[in-house]
Design a protein around this motif. Structure first.
Motif, mmCIF file in Angstrom:
data_model
loop_
_atom_site.group_PDB
_atom_site.id
_atom_site.type_symbol
_atom_site.label_atom_id
_atom_site.label_comp_id
_atom_site.label_asym_id
_atom_site.label_seq_id
_atom_site.Cartn_x
_atom_site.Cartn_y
_atom_site.Cartn_z
ATOM 1 N N SER A 278 0.583 -1.666 0.024
ATOM 2 C CA SER A 278 0.360 0.318 0.603
ATOM 3 C C SER A 278 0.758 1.267 -0.131
ATOM 4 N N LEU A 279 0.314 2.872 -0.971
ATOM 5 C CA LEU A 279 0.906 3.801 -0.188
ATOM 6 C C LEU A 279 1.145 3.722 1.012
ATOM 7 N N LEU A 280 0.283 4.602 1.715
ATOM 8 C CA LEU A 280 0.422 4.565 3.290
ATOM 9 C C LEU A 280 0.130 3.348 4.368
ATOM 10 N N PRO A 281 0.904 3.327 5.609
ATOM 11 C CA PRO A 281 0.085 2.507 6.276
ATOM 12 C C PRO A 281 -1.613 3.122 6.756
ATOM 13 N N TRP A 282 -2.131 2.973 5.707
ATOM 14 C CA TRP A 282 -3.838 3.047 5.845
ATOM 15 C C TRP A 282 -4.186 2.441 7.544
ATOM 16 N N ARG A 283 -3.881 1.092 7.317
ATOM 17 C CA ARG A 283 -4.470 0.568 8.791
ATOM 18 C C ARG A 283 -4.275 1.285 9.774
ATOM 19 N N GLN A 284 -2.730 1.443 9.885
ATOM 20 C CA GLN A 284 -2.405 2.217 11.334
ATOM 21 C C GLN A 284 -2.819 3.557 11.551
ATOM 22 N N LEU A 285 -2.525 3.978 10.474
ATOM 23 C CA LEU A 285 -3.971 5.112 10.169
ATOM 24 C C LEU A 285 -4.450 6.308 10.568
ATOM 25 N N SER A 286 -5.310 4.563 10.674
ATOM 26 C CA SER A 286 -6.860 4.406 11.161
ATOM 27 C C SER A 286 -7.282 4.411 12.496
ATOM 28 N N MET A 287 -6.241 4.050 13.063
ATOM 29 C CA MET A 287 -5.970 4.309 14.609
ATOM 30 C C MET A 287 -6.623 5.458 14.560
ATOM 31 N N VAL A 288 -5.798 6.977 14.206
ATOM 32 C CA VAL A 288 -5.785 8.153 14.278
ATOM 33 C C VAL A 288 -8.002 8.460 14.834
ATOM 34 N N ALA A 289 -8.433 7.803 13.429
ATOM 35 C CA ALA A 289 -9.817 8.115 12.815
ATOM 36 C C ALA A 289 -10.417 7.397 14.297
ATOM 37 N N PHE A 290 -10.279 6.147 14.210
ATOM 38 C CA PHE A 290 -10.969 5.708 15.769
ATOM 39 C C PHE A 290 -11.134 6.113 17.345
ATOM 40 N N ILE A 291 -10.009 5.943 17.421
ATOM 41 C CA ILE A 291 -9.626 6.857 18.684
ATOM 42 C C ILE A 291 -10.059 8.451 18.316
ATOM 43 N N LEU A 292 -9.990 9.274 18.049
ATOM 44 C CA LEU A 292 -11.232 10.119 18.052
ATOM 45 C C LEU A 292 -12.752 9.763 17.855
ATOM 46 N N ALA A 293 -12.680 9.145 17.055
ATOM 47 C CA ALA A 293 -14.181 8.504 17.436
ATOM 48 C C ALA A 293 -14.754 8.554 18.959
ATOM 49 N N VAL A 294 -14.481 7.223 19.629
ATOM 50 C CA VAL A 294 -14.256 6.822 20.729
ATOM 51 C C VAL A 294 -14.452 8.613 21.859
ATOM 52 N N LEU A 295 -13.730 9.656 21.478
ATOM 53 C CA LEU A 295 -13.797 10.041 21.729
ATOM 54 C C LEU A 295 -14.269 11.212 22.413
ATOM 55 N N ARG A 296 -14.932 11.240 20.387
ATOM 56 C CA ARG A 296 -15.763 12.235 20.629
ATOM 57 C C ARG A 296 -17.788 11.801 21.411
ATOM 58 N N TYR A 297 -17.178 10.353 21.023
ATOM 59 C CA TYR A 297 -18.594 9.638 21.708
ATOM 60 C C TYR A 297 -19.079 9.401 23.298
ATOM 61 N N ALA A 298 -17.532 9.652 23.306
ATOM 62 C CA ALA A 298 -17.268 9.842 25.304
ATOM 63 C C ALA A 298 -17.734 11.295 25.554
ATOM 64 N N VAL A 299 -17.569 12.185 24.354
ATOM 65 C CA VAL A 299 -18.430 13.805 25.088
ATOM 66 C C VAL A 299 -19.894 13.529 25.969
ATOM 67 N N PHE A 300 -20.496 12.727 24.320
ATOM 68 C CA PHE A 300 -22.008 12.554 24.999
ATOM 69 C C PHE A 300 -22.419 11.747 26.030
ATOM 70 N N ALA A 301 -21.471 10.987 26.885
ATOM 71 C CA ALA A 301 -21.074 9.991 27.697
ATOM 72 C C ALA A 301 -20.949 10.820 28.937
ATOM 73 N N ASP A 302 -20.604 11.195 28.448
ATOM 74 C CA ASP A 302 -19.438 12.308 30.332
ATOM 75 C C ASP A 302 -20.835 13.235 30.508
ATOM 76 N N ARG A 303 -21.773 13.888 29.182
ATOM 77 C CA ARG A 303 -22.925 14.582 29.812
ATOM 78 C C ARG A 303 -23.968 14.172 29.919
ATOM 79 N N GLY A 304 -24.056 13.046 30.094
ATOM 80 C CA GLY A 304 -25.277 12.037 29.931
ATOM 81 C C GLY A 304 -26.408 12.378 29.089
ATOM 82 N N THR A 305 -26.176 12.285 27.580
ATOM 83 C CA THR A 305 -26.581 12.024 26.359
ATOM 84 C C THR A 305 -26.700 11.421 26.060
ATOM 85 N N ALA A 306 -25.806 10.210 25.801
ATOM 86 C CA ALA A 306 -25.447 9.264 24.922
ATOM 87 C C ALA A 306 -27.185 8.559 24.522
ATOM 88 N N GLY A 307 -27.628 8.323 24.196
ATOM 89 C CA GLY A 307 -28.519 8.263 23.895
ATOM 90 C C GLY A 307 -28.360 5.997 23.022
#
Length: 337
Positions: A278-307
């Motif tokens: 592959s041109l770039l290590p996409w699988r490893q780079l996808s860790m960034v997006a995955f962690i950002l998604a967890v952090l973003r979801y955690a915002v709603f969990a922390d607020r008590g608005t994660a339905g």
């Protein structure tokens, strides 16, 4: 008419009024059996709609997880795989609908005393309890049988285990601390596993760890949000919530988020899964997006608005965009681009 209208016309008006009152009285006094066809027709039309509503169509989007294992393995791009996954989606939807129908039939009496659940079709009387039991029982038996015939024994066994586990949850396990969280989490994990079973794809241990703890993260975040919103009256909506503390549920979703991130990173860094061309290590780079998604979801969990997880993702554009970026990166990794 001319004869009745002789003089000042009052007798005609009086007679007409009496006639109208007489007609109305006659309609009211008609035997009840003669006026039944209208309601029966409405009930006939309403029963299928009531059954459909009881099957919770909004929850069907969760069953899209059946593509998770084949997608992770890059096995989506064939007619056979697509046809099998559509079939598995339908079978899992039928199995889940069976559980909803049986659950609502069993809880009909209690639901009638609930301010919100009393509007459910079974509790409201649109779907007879016996019909809900019959349709639910039929789907619970037919879905695994169809999976055995159209897929393979492993798929049928997983569907059977799902139905049995969910029925046990409806009867008693939903009242057991921690076990209720585990059962709901396993339900999500089974959705992610069944596509791999149907296509004969070996499931990576990291895939199972990431999916399992990711599901536990979302389930416990939802419970935490419910507990925060219903503080002081938690038992009014979910009796077991009064047994949990918000501190404990916060600990669970934070622990699950950490393990899910760790599992995904180990999965992405696994040498056997790295595409060397592959041109770039996409699988490893996808860790960034995955962690950002967890952090973003955690915002709603922390607020008590994660339905419901699907509602959180579809409601927040930033989270949806991060999800699309992750899908693109992982897709490039699978395609070896």
């Amino acid at each position: 008419m001319d004869a009745g209208g002789a003089g000042d016309g009052t007798p005609l008006v009086h007679a007409s009024a009496q006639g109208r009152r007489g007609s109305a009285a006659a309609l009211l006094d008609r035997p009840r059996g003669k006026s039944v066809p209208g309601p029966r027709a409405a009930t006939t039309v309403g029963l299928p709609v009531g059954l459909l509503k009881t099957a919770r169509p909004r929850q069907w989007v969760k069953n899209v997880l059946v593509v998770a294992a084949p997608a992770a393995a890059g096995e989506l791009f064939s007619w056979h795989a697509a046809a099998q996954l559509v079939l598995v989606f339908l079978l899992f939807t039928a199995a889940a609908s069976a559980v909803y129908l049986i659950n609502d039939a069993r809880d009909a009496e209690a639901d009638r005393a609930h301010p919100v659940k009393r509007n459910r079709p079974v509790a409201a009387g649109y779907v007879p309890v016996a019909v809900a039991y019959a349709v639910g029982g039929g789907l619970a038996v037919l879905a695994p049988m169809a999976a055995r015939t159209l897929c393979n024994p492993m798929t049928a066994a997983l569907l059977t285990a799902y139905v049995v586990m969910q029925l046990a949850y409806c009867i008693s396990l939903k009242h057991v601390l921690v076990v209720d969280l585990v059962v709901v989490t396993i339900g999500f994990l089974m959705r992610a596993m069944i596509g791999g079973f149907a296509l004969g794809i070996p499931l990576s241990r990291w895939f199972l760890i990431t999916t399992g703890f990711g599901a536990l993260f979302m389930v416990s975040a939802k419970r935490y949000s419910e507990a925060v919103q219903m503080a002081g009256k938690a038992g009014a909506t979910r009796a077991l919530l009064s047994e949990y503390t918000t501190g404990y549920l916060r600990f669970v979703w934070q622990l699950a988020a950490g393990v899910a991130v760790l599992g995904y990173c180990l999965w992405a860094m696994e040498e056997g899964g790295v595409a060397r061309t592959s041109l770039l290590p996409w699988r490893q780079l996808s860790m960034v997006a995955f962690i950002l998604a967890v952090l973003r979801y955690a915002v709603f969990a922390d607020r008590g608005t994660a339905g419901e997880p699907e509602d959180v993702v579809l409601r927040d554009r930033a989270l949806a965009l991060i999800g699309l970026v992750w899908v693109a990166m992982y897709g490039l990794a699978v395609a070896n681009w």
